[in-house]
Design an enzyme around this catalytic site. Structure first.
Site, PDB file in Angstrom:
ATOM      1  N   TYR A 144       0.996  -1.599  -0.137  1.00 11.79           N
ATOM      2  CA  TYR A 144      -0.068  -0.021   0.011  1.00 11.79           C
ATOM      3  C   TYR A 144       0.919   1.269   0.209  1.00 11.79           C
ATOM      4  O   TYR A 144       0.966   1.670  -0.412  1.00 11.79           O
ATOM      5  CB  TYR A 144      -0.861  -0.663   0.939  1.00 11.79           C
ATOM      6  CG  TYR A 144      -1.832   1.323   0.878  1.00 11.79           C
ATOM      7  CD1 TYR A 144      -3.271   0.982   0.551  1.00 11.79           C
ATOM      8  CD2 TYR A 144      -1.681   1.783   2.579  1.00 11.79           C
ATOM      9  CE1 TYR A 144      -3.958   2.459   0.752  1.00 11.79           C
ATOM     10  CE2 TYR A 144      -2.823   2.952   2.231  1.00 11.79           C
ATOM     11  CZ  TYR A 144      -3.657   3.371   1.880  1.00 11.79           C
ATOM     12  OH  TYR A 144      -4.652   4.866   1.483  1.00 11.79           O
ATOM     13  N   LYS A 148       1.080   4.202  -3.068  1.00  9.80           N
ATOM     14  CA  LYS A 148       0.671   5.424  -2.594  1.00  9.80           C
ATOM     15  C   LYS A 148       2.052   6.262  -2.929  1.00  9.80           C
ATOM     16  O   LYS A 148       1.817   7.504  -3.148  1.00  9.80           O
ATOM     17  CB  LYS A 148       0.091   5.934  -1.055  1.00  9.80           C
ATOM     18  CG  LYS A 148      -1.013   5.324  -1.094  1.00  9.80           C
ATOM     19  CD  LYS A 148      -2.083   5.573  -2.411  1.00  9.80           C
ATOM     20  CE  LYS A 148      -3.703   5.042  -1.172  1.00  9.80           C
ATOM     21  NZ  LYS A 148      -4.587   5.667  -2.651  1.00  9.80           N
TER      22      LYS A 148
END
Length: 281
Positions: A144, A148
């Protein structure tokens, strides 16, 4: 141009999520809002407010093309749809990690390219929903975090490339906000360590951490967050990066600290400092 004549399309607007909060706030500011999601039935709350809802699967080029064909103009595109994946690097599935990148990175680019002709015509704005973790190294969130970070870099590069055409690009780094994001990730990932994991001695508390017990139920109200974000986006000019949400300040403060301090704080966030005592025995 007044807000009543301006249009915004937001991806990932299922009720209870941050996309829905943004759709509601833009609507309150007089925008014509196109709220989108894979499943129209998950936007009943927005429909009840009179907000237009469109079906859009950001992982389907056919769905994206169909959605674009329904718009004649667009001033703001908000790429918000996304998902998380909690797992130690040693146990993560690369196949699942690629799916996260497909959603959190490549879908943003595909959707943006599809709507770009409309945005060029309006000299509009592209908003990529990133996260404070794009510049932080939170353990067990490497997929994650990296996704990002990737979209953050695309945002800054696109901002420079599209500036000559009058199109603005904004990266939205969100901190803690009360929404259904954490619950959705628990349902999707089940937060279970695979058999044979090197973290097995700390399995119980580890799985609670993977399930997000360290951030579930924390954060600022979604309505307050959305109000602040929309206010920032309507500034002339809008900021290149917006920091909103509980402890969003960490995204620009912590990277300035020595690595030893960053590491200690990152470990404490997910209780890795406690797991180490068990794992090192």
């Amino acid at each position: 141009m007044s807000s009543t004549n301006r249009t915004v399309l937001i991806t990932g607007c299922s009720d209870g999520g941050l996309g829905a909060a943004l759709a509601t706030e833009f609507h309150a500011n007089g925008f014509r809002v196109y709220a989108t999601a894979r499943n129209l039935s998950k936007m009943n709350g927005l429909q009840a407010l009179g907000i237009e809802t469109l079906q859009l699967d950001v992982l389907s080029e056919e769905s994206i093309t169909a959605c674009v064909s329904k718009l004649s103009s667009l001033d703001i595109l908000v790429n918000n749809a996304g998902a998380g994946y909690s797992m130690p690097f040693s146990d993560l599935s690369v196949t699942e990690a690629k799916k996260i990148f497909d959603l959190n990175v490549w879908s943003y680019l595909t959707v943006t390219q599809a709507f770009l002709p409309l945005l060029l015509k309006s000299r509009g704005m592209i908003v990529h929903h990133s996260s404070g973790v794009s510049v932080l190294h939170i353990p067990f969130q490497s997929t994650y975090n990296a996704s990002k970070s990737a979209i953050a870099m695309f945002s800054h590069t696109m901002r420079l490339e599209l500036a000559p055409f009058g199109v603005k690009v904004v990266e939205l780094k969100t901190g803690g906000v009360l929404s259904n994001f954490a619950t959705n990730q628990i349902d999707i990932a089940k937060a279970t360590l695979p058999e044979g994991s090197i973290y097995a001695p700390a399995k119980g508390p580890m799985e609670k951490s993977l399930a997000g017990d360290w951030f579930v139920g924390t954060g600022m109200p979604a309505k307050k967050w959305a109000t602040d974000v929309v206010k920032d986006l309507l500034k002339k000019p809008p900021p290149a990066v917006i920091y909103r949400g509980k402890q969003s300040w960490a995204g620009w403060v912590l990277p300035l600290l020595p690595w030893s301090i960053q590491d200690r704080l990152s470990k404490q966030t997910v209780s890795l400092d406690k797991f180490e005592k068990v794992l090192e025995k």
